[in-house]
Motif scaffolding. Structure first.
Motif, PDB file in Angstrom:
ATOM      1  N   PHE A 175      78.960  35.934 114.822  1.00 45.03           N
ATOM      2  CA  PHE A 175      79.783  37.131 115.020  1.00 45.03           C
ATOM      3  C   PHE A 175      81.277  36.815 115.068  1.00 45.03           C
ATOM      4  CE2 PHE A 175      75.644  38.174 117.029  1.00 45.03           C
ATOM      5  CZ  PHE A 175      75.265  39.167 116.131  1.00 45.03           C
ATOM      6  N   GLY A 176      81.648  35.599 114.709  1.00 48.13           N
ATOM      7  CA  GLY A 176      83.058  35.237 114.649  1.00 48.13           C
ATOM      8  C   GLY A 176      83.599  34.601 115.900  1.00 48.13           C
TER       9      GLY A 176
ATOM     10  N   MET B  51      88.655  28.745 128.094  1.00 51.15           N
ATOM     11  CA  MET B  51      89.431  29.539 129.052  1.00 51.15           C
ATOM     12  C   MET B  51      90.912  29.540 128.687  1.00 51.15           C
ATOM     13  SD  MET B  51      87.042  30.589 131.215  1.00 51.15           S
ATOM     14  CE  MET B  51      87.438  30.839 132.937  1.00 51.15           C
ATOM     15  N   ASP B  52      91.386  28.442 128.137  1.00 48.60           N
ATOM     16  CA  ASP B  52      92.780  28.385 127.695  1.00 48.60           C
ATOM     17  C   ASP B  52      93.025  29.297 126.498  1.00 48.60           C
ATOM     18  OD1 ASP B  52      93.668  26.612 129.629  1.00 48.60           O
ATOM     19  OD2 ASP B  52      93.341  24.823 128.398  1.00 48.60           O
ATOM     20  N   SER B  53      92.072  29.305 125.565  1.00 46.29           N
ATOM     21  CA  SER B  53      92.265  30.045 124.318  1.00 46.29           C
ATOM     22  C   SER B  53      92.060  31.544 124.498  1.00 46.29           C
ATOM     23  CB  SER B  53      91.300  29.536 123.247  1.00 46.29           C
ATOM     24  OG  SER B  53      89.963  29.931 123.539  1.00 46.29           O
ATOM     25  N   GLY B  54      91.196  31.931 125.424  1.00 43.02           N
ATOM     26  CA  GLY B  54      90.871  33.340 125.585  1.00 43.02           C
ATOM     27  C   GLY B  54      89.953  33.883 124.510  1.00 43.02           C
ATOM     28  N   ARG B  55      89.468  33.014 123.631  1.00 42.81           N
ATOM     29  CA  ARG B  55      88.593  33.466 122.543  1.00 42.81           C
ATOM     30  C   ARG B  55      87.146  33.572 123.034  1.00 42.81           C
ATOM     31  NH1 ARG B  55      88.831  30.262 117.125  1.00 42.81           N
ATOM     32  NH2 ARG B  55      87.543  32.069 116.571  1.00 42.81           N
ATOM     33  N   PRO B  56      86.398  34.540 122.530  1.00 43.78           N
ATOM     34  CA  PRO B  56      84.977  34.618 122.872  1.00 43.78           C
ATOM     35  C   PRO B  56      84.270  33.316 122.502  1.00 43.78           C
ATOM     36  CG  PRO B  56      85.673  36.610 121.728  1.00 43.78           C
ATOM     37  CD  PRO B  56      86.804  35.632 121.609  1.00 43.78           C
ATOM     38  N   THR B  57      83.628  32.702 123.488  1.00 47.82           N
ATOM     39  CA  THR B  57      83.033  31.380 123.297  1.00 47.82           C
ATOM     40  C   THR B  57      81.659  31.323 123.956  1.00 47.82           C
ATOM     41  OG1 THR B  57      85.237  30.360 123.305  1.00 47.82           O
ATOM     42  CG2 THR B  57      83.355  28.898 123.687  1.00 47.82           C
ATOM     43  N   LEU B  58      80.742  30.635 123.307  1.00 51.57           N
ATOM     44  CA  LEU B  58      79.440  30.374 123.912  1.00 51.57           C
ATOM     45  C   LEU B  58      79.183  28.876 123.878  1.00 51.57           C
ATOM     46  CD1 LEU B  58      76.142  32.358 123.489  1.00 51.57           C
ATOM     47  CD2 LEU B  58      76.138  29.862 123.537  1.00 51.57           C
ATOM     48  N   VAL B  59      78.925  28.308 125.039  1.00 51.53           N
ATOM     49  CA  VAL B  59      78.658  26.884 125.167  1.00 51.53           C
ATOM     50  C   VAL B  59      77.167  26.696 125.435  1.00 51.53           C
ATOM     51  CG1 VAL B  59      79.191  24.756 126.397  1.00 51.53           C
ATOM     52  CG2 VAL B  59      80.982  26.490 126.069  1.00 51.53           C
ATOM     53  N   ASN B  60      76.487  26.039 124.511  1.00 54.05           N
ATOM     54  CA  ASN B  60      75.062  25.731 124.665  1.00 54.05           C
ATOM     55  C   ASN B  60      74.960  24.401 125.399  1.00 54.05           C
ATOM     56  OD1 ASN B  60      72.193  26.246 123.951  1.00 54.05           O
ATOM     57  ND2 ASN B  60      72.418  24.357 122.797  1.00 54.05           N
ATOM     58  N   ALA B  61      74.630  24.462 126.694  1.00 51.75           N
ATOM     59  CA  ALA B  61      74.606  23.266 127.541  1.00 51.75           C
ATOM     60  C   ALA B  61      73.161  22.777 127.673  1.00 51.75           C
ATOM     61  CB  ALA B  61      75.188  23.587 128.916  1.00 51.75           C
ATOM     62  N   VAL B  62      72.887  21.623 127.102  1.00 50.98           N
ATOM     63  CA  VAL B  62      71.527  21.090 127.077  1.00 50.98           C
ATOM     64  C   VAL B  62      71.169  20.529 128.449  1.00 50.98           C
ATOM     65  CG1 VAL B  62      69.983  19.400 126.024  1.00 50.98           C
ATOM     66  CG2 VAL B  62      71.715  20.569 124.624  1.00 50.98           C
ATOM     67  N   ILE B  63      70.169  21.147 129.077  1.00 53.24           N
ATOM     68  CA  ILE B  63      69.674  20.729 130.387  1.00 53.24           C
ATOM     69  C   ILE B  63      68.308  20.066 130.202  1.00 53.24           C
ATOM     70  CG2 ILE B  63      69.027  21.521 132.706  1.00 53.24           C
ATOM     71  CD1 ILE B  63      71.971  21.935 132.155  1.00 53.24           C
TER      72      ILE B  63
ATOM     73  N   SER C  60      70.070  40.186 127.546  1.00 50.52           N
ATOM     74  CA  SER C  60      71.249  40.940 127.092  1.00 50.52           C
ATOM     75  C   SER C  60      72.057  40.175 126.051  1.00 50.52           C
ATOM     76  CB  SER C  60      72.147  41.280 128.295  1.00 50.52           C
ATOM     77  OG  SER C  60      72.620  40.105 128.943  1.00 50.52           O
ATOM     78  N   GLY C  61      71.438  39.164 125.432  1.00 46.53           N
ATOM     79  CA  GLY C  61      72.193  38.251 124.574  1.00 46.53           C
ATOM     80  C   GLY C  61      72.852  38.887 123.370  1.00 46.53           C
ATOM     81  N   MET C  62      72.312  39.996 122.866  1.00 49.85           N
ATOM     82  CA  MET C  62      72.916  40.616 121.677  1.00 49.85           C
ATOM     83  C   MET C  62      74.315  41.145 121.964  1.00 49.85           C
ATOM     84  SD  MET C  62      72.239  40.952 118.540  1.00 49.85           S
ATOM     85  CE  MET C  62      73.083  41.728 117.164  1.00 49.85           C
ATOM     86  N   GLU C  63      74.653  41.285 123.239  1.00 47.80           N
ATOM     87  CA  GLU C  63      75.990  41.768 123.562  1.00 47.80           C
ATOM     88  C   GLU C  63      77.075  40.725 123.280  1.00 47.80           C
ATOM     89  OE1 GLU C  63      76.271  44.819 123.881  1.00 47.80           O
ATOM     90  OE2 GLU C  63      74.274  45.431 124.569  1.00 47.80           O
ATOM     91  N   VAL C  64      76.703  39.527 122.823  1.00 53.59           N
ATOM     92  CA  VAL C  64      77.752  38.611 122.368  1.00 53.59           C
ATOM     93  C   VAL C  64      78.498  39.229 121.196  1.00 53.59           C
ATOM     94  CG1 VAL C  64      76.578  36.536 123.205  1.00 53.59           C
ATOM     95  CG2 VAL C  64      76.215  37.270 120.842  1.00 53.59           C
ATOM     96  N   GLU C  65      77.806  40.064 120.419  1.00 54.29           N
ATOM     97  CA  GLU C  65      78.501  40.766 119.328  1.00 54.29           C
ATOM     98  C   GLU C  65      79.537  41.727 119.897  1.00 54.29           C
ATOM     99  OE1 GLU C  65      79.535  43.965 116.663  1.00 54.29           O
ATOM    100  OE2 GLU C  65      78.194  44.237 118.383  1.00 54.29           O
ATOM    101  N   THR C  66      79.209  42.409 120.992  1.00 54.93           N
ATOM    102  CA  THR C  66      80.165  43.302 121.653  1.00 54.93           C
ATOM    103  C   THR C  66      81.373  42.517 122.147  1.00 54.93           C
ATOM    104  OG1 THR C  66      78.309  44.690 122.361  1.00 54.93           O
ATOM    105  CG2 THR C  66      80.415  44.997 123.506  1.00 54.93           C
TER     106      THR C  66
ATOM    107  N   TYR D 294      85.194  43.213 120.574  1.00 57.33           N
ATOM    108  CA  TYR D 294      86.343  43.622 121.376  1.00 57.33           C
ATOM    109  C   TYR D 294      87.261  42.443 121.716  1.00 57.33           C
ATOM    110  CZ  TYR D 294      84.223  48.210 121.806  1.00 57.33           C
ATOM    111  OH  TYR D 294      83.701  49.456 121.528  1.00 57.33           O
ATOM    112  N   ASN D 295      86.926  41.278 121.188  1.00 58.55           N
ATOM    113  CA  ASN D 295      87.753  40.071 121.366  1.00 58.55           C
ATOM    114  C   ASN D 295      88.081  39.841 122.834  1.00 58.55           C
ATOM    115  OD1 ASN D 295      89.106  37.776 120.376  1.00 58.55           O
ATOM    116  ND2 ASN D 295      91.064  38.862 120.337  1.00 58.55           N
TER     117      ASN D 295
END
Length: 587
Positions: free
Chosen positions: A529-530, A550-562, A473-479, A483-484
């Protein structure tokens, strides 16, 4: 004034009078919207297209929140989890045929999970479909949907829209909740009728979930079992969380003194740190309990069907089960004290029934407490690891701190090892804050759940995803960016399914089907996507990045290297994954 001019003026006045006297009209588009709004359904999760585009534009103009997705399955998953969170049917709208089929997976999943949801799809015209004459996206959608949901209806006439929507709502939430399909052929939308008659045709659903109490005999039977138990246990499932009987459940647990287990989506009904919580002593209590009370939990595969080595010696237990569906009783093992009714009502009478005290033997409580403390102490060093690359325990230890500090945040979780380990590691403190794959254990719910969690709650959302699960469902990061929404996605990136170390046994150029592009930068996808993208390699960086998001409330993606070698085949359900006994494949 000339005769001709006078005639024109007179005709204009006559036409104006006719227009003023004409009855106000409404149509199928408006009636669908009015029927939903009358029943307090104001959020729609959708993918636009023929024949519902104008309906969605009009719904937005009428003040409804219309959240448009990139794929119908994700919109459907959003509607399903909205139903779980609110106890109102979440509504997904799709186009016909392929769009309907994409949404149908989510509808079937909602039904299995007992989430109230309505899938509304436009469809081709009946006269063409029934003769199979090859209409645009021709499909008998009603017939296909029926076996996969709780109920399915088709509306052919505008005057029936009100009753059709009411039937769908009542079916979705009454008794055991589930998914409902509502078929709306394209011609329905343009049907016109008198506006006052249209308003009269609408139906406000009254008391769709009436209280249902068990008999006094059933209650006494259950109470006698509990009072005679030496090692009692209560297990809460997501049905208990859905019931929103939080205070009654808490009072029952604390007044009875019985240790409890919470299934993953029930976590937070009582804090996982509660002194009666047996979550960290799960294996012990399942094996040793003599009376087990199931509240909104089913003895399905998630509880080993109530039998086998998980449950200790055969015949060593007696079961009490609280469920609104009578057919659930005795589904796998004998239920000695069935309590058929809605959870809020049943727990209310059970709470009254334990007046005078139900104190489990102190040696049982001491045994559970000792095992819990032993296992917590054993796990603690693993959760404090700051190794780079990270293992699952170190990364989840950082996120565990985040949720402890932000108990009102919602946690969405899916994956294999990412899901299995997070269930036990991340403590929850409030009900209906943990949203995961549920009964079917399916992949792909993550982004739909994250969107709906943010929309329905207005709270920050932390979505913890395996890299494989995110791909569904990764393309929904654009959604999320469009919608911020205050969603922080953390992808546990170990380069593959279960592990990123599989190899092609032939030595050929194609990679193993179990691995992905090594070192993928999912954070760059979010930036496209901004949104905010962050790349982290150790738990300290992960903790700081998620806190900032979480503080900013901005859409964020964290790529965590495992570590690619971290993880086990099939996670905790490896026993369900058959392997060849003739030919051993590399892993």
């Amino acid at each position: 004034m000339s005769t001709a001019a006078a005639t024109i003026t007179k005709n204009q006045a006559t036409e104006a009078s006719v227009v003023e006297d004409a009855p106000a009209l409404t149509d199928g588009f408006q009636l669908v919207i009015d029927a939903l709004k009358l029943n307090d359904i104001n959020n729609l999760y959708v993918v636009p297209g023929i024949p519902i585009s104008d309906l969605l534009r009009m719904a937005q103009a009428e003040g409804m929140r219309v959240v448009s997705f990139r794929h119908e399955q994700n919109a459907g998953n959003a509607a399903a989890i909205a139903g779980f969170m609110t106890k109102k049917p979440g509504v997904c709208m799709t186009v016909s045929a392929p769009g309907f089929l994409n949404g149908l997976t989510a509808l079937a999943n909602a039904t299995t999970n007992c989430f109230p949801m309505i899938l509304i799809s436009g469809s081709s015209e009946r006269e063409v479909v029934d003769l199979q004459q090859g209409d645009y996206e021709e499909m008998d959608q009603l017939a296909i949907a029926k076996p996969l949901c709780k109920a399915a209806f088709r509306i052919l006439h505008a005057q029936d829209i009100g009753i059709g929507v009411a039937r769908a709502i009542r079916a979705a939430v009454s008794g055991r909740p589930g998914g409902v399909y509502l078929d709306l052929p394209a011609k329905l939308f343009s049907q016109v009728m008198d506006a006052s008659e249209g308003a009269k045709s609408l139906v406000k659903v009254v008391d769709p979930t009436p209280a249902q109490y068990p008999s006094a005999e059933a209650v006494n039977r259950a109470l006698d079992l509990l009072k005679g138990a030496k090692r009692p246990l209560v297990i809460f499932g997501k049905g208990a969380a859905y019931a929103q009987a939080d205070e009654t459940i808490r009072s029952f647990v604390e007044k009875s003194g019985i240790p409890f287990l919470q299934m993953s989506m029930a976590k937070g009904l009582l804090p996982d740190t509660h002194p009666q919580s047996a979550g960290a002593a799960r294996s012990l209590v399942l094996q040793e309990a003599d009376v087990v009370m199931l509240v909104g939990a089913r003895l399905n595969w998630l509880l080993s069907h109530g039998k086998g080595k998980t449950w200790g010696k055969p015949g060593s237990k007696k079961f009490i089960q609280v469920d609104i569906e009578p057919r659930e009783m005795d589904s796998n093992v004998e239920i000695h004290a069935p309590l058929v009714g809605d959870i809020a009502s049943v727990m209310e009478v059970m709470l009254k029934g334990i007046d005078g005290g139900l104190t489990p033997p102190t040696d049982w409580m001491a045994t559970v407490a000792a095992k819990r403390e032993q296992n917590v102490a054993k796990m603690a060093p693993k959760l404090m690891s700051n190794a780079s690359p990270m293992n699952f325990h170190g990364a989840l230890g950082a996120l565990r701190r985040i949720i402890k500090e932000r108990p009102d945040a919602l946690l969405v979780n899916e994956g294999a090892n990412t899901l299995d380990l997070a269930r036990g590691i991340i403590d929850m403190y409030e009900p209906r804050k943990r949203l995961d794959v549920g009964t079917w254990g399916v992949m792909g719910v993550g982004m739909g759940y994250a969107v709906a969690a943010a929309v329905e709650s207005g709270k920050p959302v932390l979505a913890v995803e395996g890299d494989s699960a995110f791909g569904f469902s990764g393309m929904e990061v654009e959604t999320i960016c469009r919608y911020n929404l205050p969603v922080c996605i953390v992808i546990f990136n170990n380069n593959g399914i279960y592990r990123g170390t599989d190899v092609n046994p032939t030595g050929g150029n194609d990679p193993s089907p179990m691995v992905f592009v090594p070192g993928s930068r999912y954070d760059k996808m979010m930036e496209a996507f901004g949104g905010v993208g962050v790349h982290v390699t150790n738990p300290d960086e992960l903790y700081r990045a998620v806190n900032e998001a979480m503080d900013s409330g901005r859409p964020t993606l964290v790529n965590a290297v495992i570590d690619p070698a971290a993880g086990t085949e099939s996670g905790n359900i490896g026993s369900l994954n058959p392997t060849s006994s003739v030919r051993k494949m590399p892993s």
